[in-house]
Structure formats: structure tokens, C-alpha cells
Design a protein around this motif. Structure first.
Motif, mmCIF file in Angstrom:
data_model
loop_
_atom_site.group_PDB
_atom_site.id
_atom_site.type_symbol
_atom_site.label_atom_id
_atom_site.label_comp_id
_atom_site.label_asym_id
_atom_site.label_seq_id
_atom_site.Cartn_x
_atom_site.Cartn_y
_atom_site.Cartn_z
ATOM 1 N N TRP A 167 50.125 14.326 71.818
ATOM 2 C CA TRP A 167 50.679 15.668 71.611
ATOM 3 C C TRP A 167 49.931 16.692 72.472
ATOM 4 O O TRP A 167 50.531 17.587 73.080
ATOM 5 C CB TRP A 167 50.594 16.096 70.143
ATOM 6 C CG TRP A 167 51.222 17.448 69.970
ATOM 7 C CD1 TRP A 167 52.546 17.716 69.792
ATOM 8 C CD2 TRP A 167 50.569 18.728 70.069
ATOM 9 N NE1 TRP A 167 52.761 19.072 69.768
ATOM 10 C CE2 TRP A 167 51.576 19.716 69.931
ATOM 11 C CE3 TRP A 167 49.253 19.121 70.256
ATOM 12 C CZ2 TRP A 167 51.286 21.073 69.964
ATOM 13 C CZ3 TRP A 167 48.956 20.482 70.299
ATOM 14 C CH2 TRP A 167 49.970 21.440 70.153
ATOM 15 N N GLN A 168 48.622 16.531 72.532
ATOM 16 C CA GLN A 168 47.837 17.526 73.273
ATOM 17 C C GLN A 168 48.206 17.555 74.750
ATOM 18 O O GLN A 168 48.076 18.582 75.399
ATOM 19 C CB GLN A 168 46.346 17.261 73.086
ATOM 20 C CG GLN A 168 45.873 17.761 71.723
ATOM 21 C CD GLN A 168 44.554 17.180 71.296
ATOM 22 O OE1 GLN A 168 43.831 16.618 72.100
ATOM 23 N NE2 GLN A 168 44.243 17.303 70.021
ATOM 24 N N GLN A 169 48.675 16.426 75.259
ATOM 25 C CA GLN A 169 49.098 16.427 76.667
ATOM 26 C C GLN A 169 50.569 16.806 76.828
ATOM 27 O O GLN A 169 50.937 17.477 77.775
ATOM 28 C CB GLN A 169 48.823 15.064 77.295
ATOM 29 C CG GLN A 169 47.325 14.819 77.443
ATOM 30 C CD GLN A 169 46.979 13.770 78.493
ATOM 31 O OE1 GLN A 169 47.841 13.169 79.114
ATOM 32 N NE2 GLN A 169 45.686 13.549 78.679
ATOM 33 N N HIS A 170 51.416 16.366 75.892
ATOM 34 C CA HIS A 170 52.863 16.639 76.040
ATOM 35 C C HIS A 170 53.283 17.958 75.403
ATOM 36 O O HIS A 170 54.279 18.544 75.796
ATOM 37 C CB HIS A 170 53.680 15.515 75.394
ATOM 38 C CG HIS A 170 53.652 14.245 76.178
ATOM 39 N ND1 HIS A 170 54.577 13.945 77.139
ATOM 40 C CD2 HIS A 170 52.813 13.194 76.149
ATOM 41 C CE1 HIS A 170 54.308 12.758 77.671
ATOM 42 N NE2 HIS A 170 53.234 12.284 77.080
ATOM 43 N N ARG A 171 52.568 18.374 74.356
ATOM 44 C CA ARG A 171 52.929 19.566 73.579
ATOM 45 C C ARG A 171 54.384 19.512 73.133
ATOM 46 O O ARG A 171 55.166 20.438 73.319
ATOM 47 C CB ARG A 171 52.659 20.824 74.401
ATOM 48 C CG ARG A 171 51.183 21.037 74.636
ATOM 49 C CD ARG A 171 50.893 22.122 75.639
ATOM 50 N NE ARG A 171 49.487 22.496 75.585
ATOM 51 C CZ ARG A 171 48.521 21.838 76.208
ATOM 52 N NH1 ARG A 171 48.813 20.767 76.925
ATOM 53 N NH2 ARG A 171 47.275 22.226 76.106
ATOM 54 N N ASP A 172 54.699 18.374 72.564
ATOM 55 C CA ASP A 172 56.074 18.127 72.142
ATOM 56 C C ASP A 172 56.016 17.328 70.846
ATOM 57 O O ASP A 172 55.517 16.200 70.821
ATOM 58 C CB ASP A 172 56.795 17.332 73.239
ATOM 59 C CG ASP A 172 58.283 17.174 72.948
ATOM 60 O OD1 ASP A 172 58.671 17.302 71.775
ATOM 61 O OD2 ASP A 172 59.027 16.926 73.900
ATOM 62 N N VAL A 173 56.513 17.933 69.783
ATOM 63 C CA VAL A 173 56.383 17.333 68.454
ATOM 64 C C VAL A 173 57.098 15.979 68.366
ATOM 65 O O VAL A 173 56.787 15.152 67.514
ATOM 66 C CB VAL A 173 56.880 18.326 67.372
ATOM 67 C CG1 VAL A 173 58.385 18.461 67.394
ATOM 68 C CG2 VAL A 173 56.401 17.930 65.995
ATOM 69 N N CYS A 174 58.034 15.740 69.261
ATOM 70 C CA CYS A 174 58.768 14.462 69.253
ATOM 71 C C CYS A 174 57.837 13.277 69.529
ATOM 72 O O CYS A 174 58.209 12.131 69.295
ATOM 73 C CB CYS A 174 59.894 14.469 70.283
ATOM 74 S SG CYS A 174 61.212 15.585 69.828
#
Lengths: 519, 325
Positions: free
Chosen positions: B26-33
Motif C-alpha cells: 500500500w505504501q508504494q501503490h497508495r491504492d486500497v485495492c
């Protein structure tokens, strides 16, 4: 059943006017679902601008409810925010196609304020980068979708910390600045929204504007504590400070009034760096007092300890045991208190977060404890924010309501230092207009577990009963949006609401941004 | 469920989002999916989880350690992978894994060990014979530990990939280790499963076993960055957080822990069966672990972590077993 006759003219002209709803056990103001006009055209326009709109059921389902778990709505589509230009395009086109846009950070609202009842859901957590830290000026510039936890992680790498943030670290910075944000040091520093020095805001019509008390101050005043009505915060510059571990002291009371009076006395005199009240029903009332240094703690113990009316743990335990010895029919309650204390207190001071008697990363410790010990699929946390003079009565009346509705509950009280120069920020917010110096907030939270179930109506009736106290006493609330918005006019009056409604109409002609949160 | 005894599943997720806070992906993508929170909420509302999001996770287990509802998120994630494989969403990876499994199974000589304490080393360590011998010597001198010939690496791979483990093979493996009183396991995913398959046996992580040795601890310096292998650490967070906290108090070394005291993974572990590397920037992760730390040496429990840290830092990187003076 006898139905009383209603004479023409007896009905109030405004269904949410003062007294219109008192005594009515159920009042929900769930918005109706947006019907989807021009959605396809809007999506085509967004995609033409290379903006990804996710419309699969799995993605939309992630956002169907908020932490409250009582409001449910499905967006037509989701966009993960990536930069201010993209957000500006989303809003500009939403105005053109009249599509509602709901913004969401951590989704920690309880009244459906971050739930989209159709339209587009803009997930701001995609904008979570820290832009710049100025160690000399003690400020940080960050994207506003960032969780406070992530911000704390980044700041800690440089030995820094934010000033104050909600105890729940899955709140986002932008969402918090829009509603207030209360920490156990708010009596010293004010609410989180007061820590903002400047903001980058995307207006409802899609302009990107930098604002502060000096630059576009009208926009700054409306966006801070503005419940997302006047723009989307995409970046924020916040005050920060050097990191310090926290030293804690606990004092125990049987009387809410005494505990609150002592809390206020400490706040008024700056006796501690952190303060608040946390209760187990009204049987075990804990005054929490914290310090940034051993020197501060020692000064407190020398000057203030003997003036407080609370007991230490042993003294209070013995008194409580004596009470239940003479009230054996309350054995279940005493067992609950004992078990609760045994479960909760170690989690407030876990050994691996303790160094030389101080808690390191207090917010992390408290945030985990909040979810572990208070988390539930329904988070029901009605609150009242009042001035110093009204607060004791507010809490005592709210406590009586809690007793009427639930066998187990918690009260959480904290002070908020007000900044006179920020008075314009506080208009139509959780800060009561008649507050001077400090305002105080109390959350009334039933302790729900999976073995007891309450209907949605029952929970709503409880919230209404708490909020009716606020109407009666002329206070404000922290959570007055979404399902509770029927109380806004009743509590804060038509004049200020109409003023803000006119401003909103001017700023957001199609009324697309965070529709149904306030207006 | 393959190995879970938790009564809670995705239906119990309240959406608090704590798992996202600590999720390196998440920390790299910043996407809850890409988070367990996203997966659980999607499932609650009848959605489908995309395989690429599912396989971007390297099962570090930080999410499971922090979940206030105690949902077995590792079980949830591996279950979803099994489903994805069954549905044919991961056909290429599946074929690659089947080939790896076959190789591994042909290597194993069925035998049940009579040793009191066994080390399940895993393939990476097995390939580094010199280091493995050092480890065995260290552990054996302390508590008579033997190297297990069948270390269940194929089972680890299958768990990670979501490929079904043939029952006969699983029973064969469990039989080979069930008479031991202590299992020292290098891989956290296998340890997680063994806790449930063999609850009567004491199981320790390799890092825990080595960092408990006085002769090793004595060599730790306050200028070291000690990189805890995150997947193993999170299988027994409540115990190990205390173990490493004591280590830090005693020796003053820096640890790769976040504010929640969860181990920040390098991203080096968990990519051995199929590549998530294109989705995860291990260099950025290494930089994040190093940020704000003044150190002159990096000590690792795991070779894959060592490889990542060596790429991002010019300080010497040593395996903990090499600290033995």
C-alpha cells in the motif's frame, strides 16, 4: 391508538427548525440515491482526460459504508486521487455534468459523511506523500490524503512529530482539517485544524488555489472546519514539533462533576501537556494527565497532585471494592469493570512502547487500543461540544441518556484550546459560538459487542436523545453532518446556516461536492 | 480452510484500515485495492479480487499482526490465491510453480527424523552450504539441532502460490518432523502453517534462535542495523516483539521496526515463486528502512534481505550467523 388532531398552522414551517423533532424517537436524514443522469457522459469525459474511473463492483464495494457502519451507499464509480490537477478535472467536469462527488480519506466518519449515495467517490488516500519538511521552521508540507500514522512515520525519521491529531491514526490529514481533530493535547495546542498554516485547495469548480490566513483568507476560513463543502484539500502545511515520549499519570474518580472540574482546572493553568477523561460507565472515571518531560511531571506532582480530588489506583480500587461489597446485586458490573481494566490498561502501556517510564509513540498505542477495545461494525459515537460553563451539565445529562439506552458505555472528554484569531474558522463548526478560551467535547459511546444487537433505529434514537440535549442547551457537535444534519439548524440557528448555504451555492453552483453532508 | 483455526474471516472486517497503514505494498501503490482491507470489503460486497493485486502481496504478515479483529489475514490471502489458481487467473505462475514443486519433490528422500530439534532451512540457505554449516554448528552447540533433509520448501512454495498441496505429500512432511520437540523454521509462512498443523511442537524462527545465543548477541553493536525477517517475525508477533525489544535495550542496535513495532520488510522475501518485483520497488523500500538511521553495519537474518540491503547501502551486510567471533 389516539391520533392527536393537528390544527393548520401548527406545523413548523421548517421541518428541521428548533423544536420540530424533539421527542420523536427516530429521525434519519439519509439522502436518496442519486439517479445517475449524465453519468456515462461524465465518465467518458474523465476517460478522455486519461483519468481512470473504476466501476467494478469489487472496488465500489470497498467504499460502501464508513466506520459508523450505519449508512450504506454505493458510488457509481471511484477515482483514486493522484494530484491536484486530476482532482481539478474531476470537479470541473462534475460541475458540467452535475455529478455528485464525495471525497473520502480514512473513511472514519460515523454518520455517512464519507459515503457516496451514488455519483463519484474520490479516494484521497492516493495523495499520501510528504512533500517537504522544514526542520528549522518546524513545518511540514504534505499531500492531504495521507494518514496521520504515515505522516508520523515520516516525521519520526527526523526526530519530529505532528502537534495534535485524532487518536485514530487511520484518519487522513485532509479529512481531519475539514472537521477539527481532537487529541489529548488539544487543551494545550487546539484542535488539529488549528495547526494548518496554509492549504492547497481545489475549489468545487476546479480551480487550484493556495490559501492561508493571508492569502485568499475567505477560502481558508471556509475550508478549515468546513466539512468538505467549499473545496478539496490536496496539500497542507502544518506546524510540527520535536518528538517527545509521553509520561502518564492516572487519577480515578466516582464523580463526573469532580473529574471534569479538575480537568478544567488543570487545562486553565497549563498544568499538564496532555489531559482527558475516559470512563467505564460512570463507575470508574479516569482523569488522564500526561507530560512531555520528567521535569514537567515532577512539577505537576509537587504542585497539583494534592489539589486533585481523584484517587490513585490502589485507593480507588479499595473504595470500589467497598462499594460493591455493599451492593452485591451489582456483581456483574463489578466483574465487568475488573475485566475491562485488566484487558485495557496493559494495552495503554505495552512494555515494548515504554522507555524509562515514558510511552514512546503514544498515538500508535492509543490508536490500536481504540480499535481493539472499542472497535465494532457499528461505531456509534454521538458527541456534544460545549463551552466551559455548560459542560458539566452536558456530560451529566448525556450520561443519564447512556444509562437509559445501554448497560455498558464509555465517555471520553477533552478540552480544546481556542485561538481568538481563528474565530472566523469556527463558524458553523464543532466549536460552540459562545465558547471563550476553551471548548470541551464529550463523546458518548456505547460498548457494543457481537453478542448484543441493536436495531439501527435504536441506535439512531440514542444519538437523537444525546443531540436533543445539545439543542436544549445551545451547544454544538463534532459529528453534525450526514445522518445528523437535521440538527444543524436547530443547534446553530438559521442565520449562520443560511449564510453558509448562500456561500456554498456561490462556490459550488451544481452543488456537487460532498452533497448531503451539510447541505 | 486449509490450516486456519481462526473463527474470523473477511466478514468480520470493520474497515478500520490499520492493515493498510502497515502494508508495504500500500505504501508504494497508495491504492486500497492492494490491501487486506480492500480485499475484505470487496468480498463483503460480492466483488472479485484482481489477481495482480493479490499476487503483489509478499505475505509479510504485518497486517495480520495488527488486525484488531484477529482475522487470520494470511489465511485469507492464501485462500484467495488458491481461488485465483483454481479459476485459472494465475495460469502462468501456476505452471512455473508446478515445475518448481516437482523439482523439489524429486530431491526429497522420504525419512522421518529422530532428532530432538530440527532446522527447516529452506532452499536459499541450503544453496549456501558454508553459511548453513555455520548455522548448524551454532545451533547444535547450544541445543543439539540437526538439519532436516525434508524442510518442506515445496510446501512453503505451494502455500505462497495458492497451489494445492497433495495430501500424501503433506502427511509425508508432517510425519518427518512430528517427533521433534523444537522446530527452527527459516520461513514464516511455513511456520505459520506448522503452528496450526502441529500445535504441540515448539516452533522458533531462525532469527529468534540465532539472536538468542549469547555469543552472537555479544557481537551486536549500537551502530548496527539489525534487519528482522518480517514474515517470520509476524507469525508470532506477541512473543517476538518482546524478544527484539530486549535485544535492542541490551545492545542498542537499530531495528527495522515501524511505529507499530512491526518489521518493515525489504521485499526480498516472498518473491521466490513468482515475480512481484515489477510491482514493488525493493530499492525504495531499502532506502525507507535506512532513512534517519546512522549505522555502520547491517545484520540480517535472511539472505534475501541481505541482498536488498547490499544494493541500497555501501555499509557491510552480514548474516547474523557470521557474527560468531
Amino acid at each position: 391508538m389516539e391520533i392527536p388532531s393537528v390544527e393548520l398552522g401548527d406545523l413548523p414551517p421548517d421541518p428541521v427548525a428548533p423544536d420540530a423533532l424533539q421527542g420523536i424517537p427516530r429521525q434519519q436524514t439519509n439522502p436518496s440515491r442519486w439517479q445517475g443522469a449524465q453519468w456515462d457522459d461524465y465518465v467518458s469525459a474523465l476517460r478522455a482526460e486519461a483519468i481512470e474511473v473504476r466501476a467494478d463492483r469489487g472496488t465500489r464495494g470497498i467504499y460502501v459504508t464508513d466506520a459508523g457502519g450505519l449508512a450504506h451507499g454505493m458510488p457509481n464509480g471511484v477515482v483514486v486521487a493522484r494530484n491536484a490537477q486530476q482532482v481539478a478535472t474531476v470537479l470541473r467536469l462534475a460541475q458540467r455534468y452535475r455529478v455528485p462527488v464525495s471525497t473520502r480519506g480514512g473513511g472514519l466518519t460515523t454518520e455517512g459523511e464519507s459515503v457516496a449515495f451514488g455519483g463519484l467517490l474520490l479516494d484521497m488516500t492516493g495523495m499520501s506523500r510528504v512533500v517537504h519538511i522544514d526542520k528549522d521552521a518546524l513545518t511540514v508540507r504534505t499531500e492531504a490524503g495521507i494518514f496521520w500514522h504515515r505522516l508520523a512515520e515520516v516525521l519520526r525519521k527526523q526526530g519530529l512529530d505532528y502537534l495534535s491529531a485524532p487518536l485514530n491514526l487511520t484518519s487522513s490529514v485532509g479529512g481531519t482539517l475539514g472537521v477539527g481533530g481532537i487529541d489529548v493535547n488539544s487543551a494545550k495546542y487546539g484542535c488539529s485544524a488549528d495547526q494548518a498554516l496554509s492549504l492547497q485547495v481545489v475549489t468545487p469548480t476546479g480551480e487550484i488555489v493556495e490559501c492561508s490566513d493571508d492569502e485568499h483568507p475567505e477560502l481558508f476560513q471556509r475550508v478549515i472546519l468546513g466539512y468538505g463543502q467549499f473545496g478539496v484539500i490536496t496539500e497542507a502545511t502544518l506546524k510540527i514539533r520535536p518528538f517527545t515520549p509521553m509520561r502518564m499519570q492516572y487519577f480515578y474518580y466516582r464523580s463526573l462533576k469532580c473529574a471534569i472540574e479538575d480537568l478544567m482546572e488543570l487545562d486553565r493553568n497549563g498544568a499538564s501537556d496532555y489531559s482527558g477523561i475516559l470512563t467505564m460507565m460512570d463507575k470508574a472515571i479516569t482523569l488522564l494527565v500526561g507530560f512531555d518531560s520528567e521535569t514537567r511531571e515532577q512539577a505537576f506532582m509537587n504542585t497539583w497532585r494534592e489539589r486533585l480530588r481523584g484517587f490513585g489506583e490502589l485507593g480507588f480500587g479499595l473504595r470500589l471494592a467497598g462499594y460493591y461489597l455493599f451492593h452485591p446485586w451489582r456483581i456483574k458490573e463489578s466483574l465487568f469493570l475488573w475485566q475491562r481494566k485488566r484487558a485495557l490498561f496493559p494495552d495503554l502501556q505495552p512494555a515494548h512502547h515504554m522507555r524509562q517510564g515514558a510511552i514512546v509513540d503514544r498515538a500508535v498505542v492509543f490508536s490500536r487500543a481504540v480499535w481493539k477495545h472499542w472497535g465494532h461494525q457499528n461505531m456509534v459515537i454521538p458527541d456534544i461540544a460545549a463551552n466551559v460553563e455548560k459542560f458539566v451539565e452536558v456530560v451529566e445529562r448525556g450520561n443519564a441518556v447512556c444509562q437509559r439506552f445501554f448497560p455498558r458505555y464509555t465517555l471520553y472528554c477533552v478540552g480544546i484550546k481556542l485561538r481568538p484569531e481563528h474565530r472566523p474558522h469556527y463558524e458553523l463548526s464543532s466549536i460552540p459560538p459562545d465558547s471563550e478560551g476553551w471548548s470541551y467535547g464529550c463523546e458518548f459511546e456505547p460498548m457494543l459487542d457481537n453478542e448484543e444487537s441493536y436495531s439501527r433505529d435504536y441506535l439512531q434514537s440514542f444519538k437523537n436523545a444525546i443531540y436533543d440535549i445539545g439543542v436544549d442547551m445551545g451547544t454544538s457537535y463534532y459529528r453534525f453532518g450526514g445522518m445528523m444534519k437535521g440538527y444543524i439548524r436547530r443547534a446553530l440557528g438559521n442565520e449562520v446556516v443560511d449564510k453558509h448555504l448562500a456561500l456554498k451555492r456561490a462556490a459550488d453552483p451544481a452543488m456537487i461536492l460532498n452533497r448531503d453532508v451539510i447541505f | 480452510m486449509l490450516f486456519s483455526n481462526s473463527s474470523k474471516d473477511y466478514n468480520h472486517c470493520h474497515g478500520c484500515g490499520l492493515c493498510a497503514l502497515v502494508c508495504p505494498v500500500w505504501q508504494q501503490h497508495r491504492d486500497v485495492c492492494y490491501t487486506p482491507h480492500g480485499h475484505a470489503k470487496s468480498l463483503q460486497y460480492g466483488g472479485k479480487i484482481h489477481a495482480h493485486a493479490l499476487y503483489s502481496c509478499f505475505l509479510c504478515g504485518a497486517c495480520a499482526s495488527i488486525c484488531p479483529e484477529n482475522i487470520d489475514l494470511i489465511e485469507m490471502l492464501t485462500m484467495l490465491r488458491r481461488k485465483a489458481v483454481t479459476n485459472g487467473d494465475q495460469e502462468t505462475a501456476n505452471k512455473r510453480i508446478q515445475a518448481l514443486l516437482l523439482d523439489e519433490q524429486q530431491r526429497i528422500r522420504p525419512a522421518s527424523s529422530e532428532a530432538a530439534n530440527l532446522l527447516l532451512a529452506g532452499k536459499t540457505l541450503r544453496k549456501n552450504e558454508e553459511l548453513l554449516n555455520k548455522i548448524i554448528t551454532l545451533l547444535d552447540s547450544d541445543s543439539k539441532v540437526a538439519l532436516a533433509d525434508d524442510d518442506g520448501w515445496d510446501i512453503t512454495l505451494a502455500l505462497e502460490a495458492g497451489v494445492e498441496i497433495p495430501n500424501a505429500r503433506l502427511q509425508q512432511f508432517l510425519k518427518s518432523v512430528q517427533k521433534t520437540s523444537l522446530l527452527i523454521v527459516s520461513d514464516g509462512l511455513l511456520k505459520h502453517a506448522l503452528h496450526k498443523w502441529l500445535p504441540q511442537i515448539k516452533i522458533a524462527t531462525l532469527g529468534q534462535a540465532l539472536s538468542s545465543l549469547k555469543r552472537i548477541r555479544r557481537q551486536l553493536r549500537h551502530t548496527d542495523l539489525y534487519v528482522i525477517e518480517s514474515r517470520a517475525y509476524h507469525t508470532d508477533f506477541d512473543t517476538l516483539v518482546t524478544h527484539y525489544d530486549e535485544l535492542q535495550r541490551a545492545h542498542g542496535c537499530e531495528l527495522n521496526l515501524d511505529l507499530q513495532r512491526l518489521a518493515i520488510p525489504t521485499g526480498g522475501v516472498g518473491g521466490n515463486a513468482f515475480s512481484h518485483a515489477k510491482n514493488f520497488d525493493t530499492r525504495a523500500q531499502g532506502d525507507w528502512i535506512l532513512a534517519g538511521k546512522t549505522i555502520d553495519r547491517i545484520v540480517v537474518e535472511n539472505l534475501e534481505d541481505g541482498a536488498v540491503m547490499a544494493k541500497v547501502c555501501d555499509k557491510p551486510v552480514v548474516h547474523i550467523a557470521e557474527l560468531n567471533a
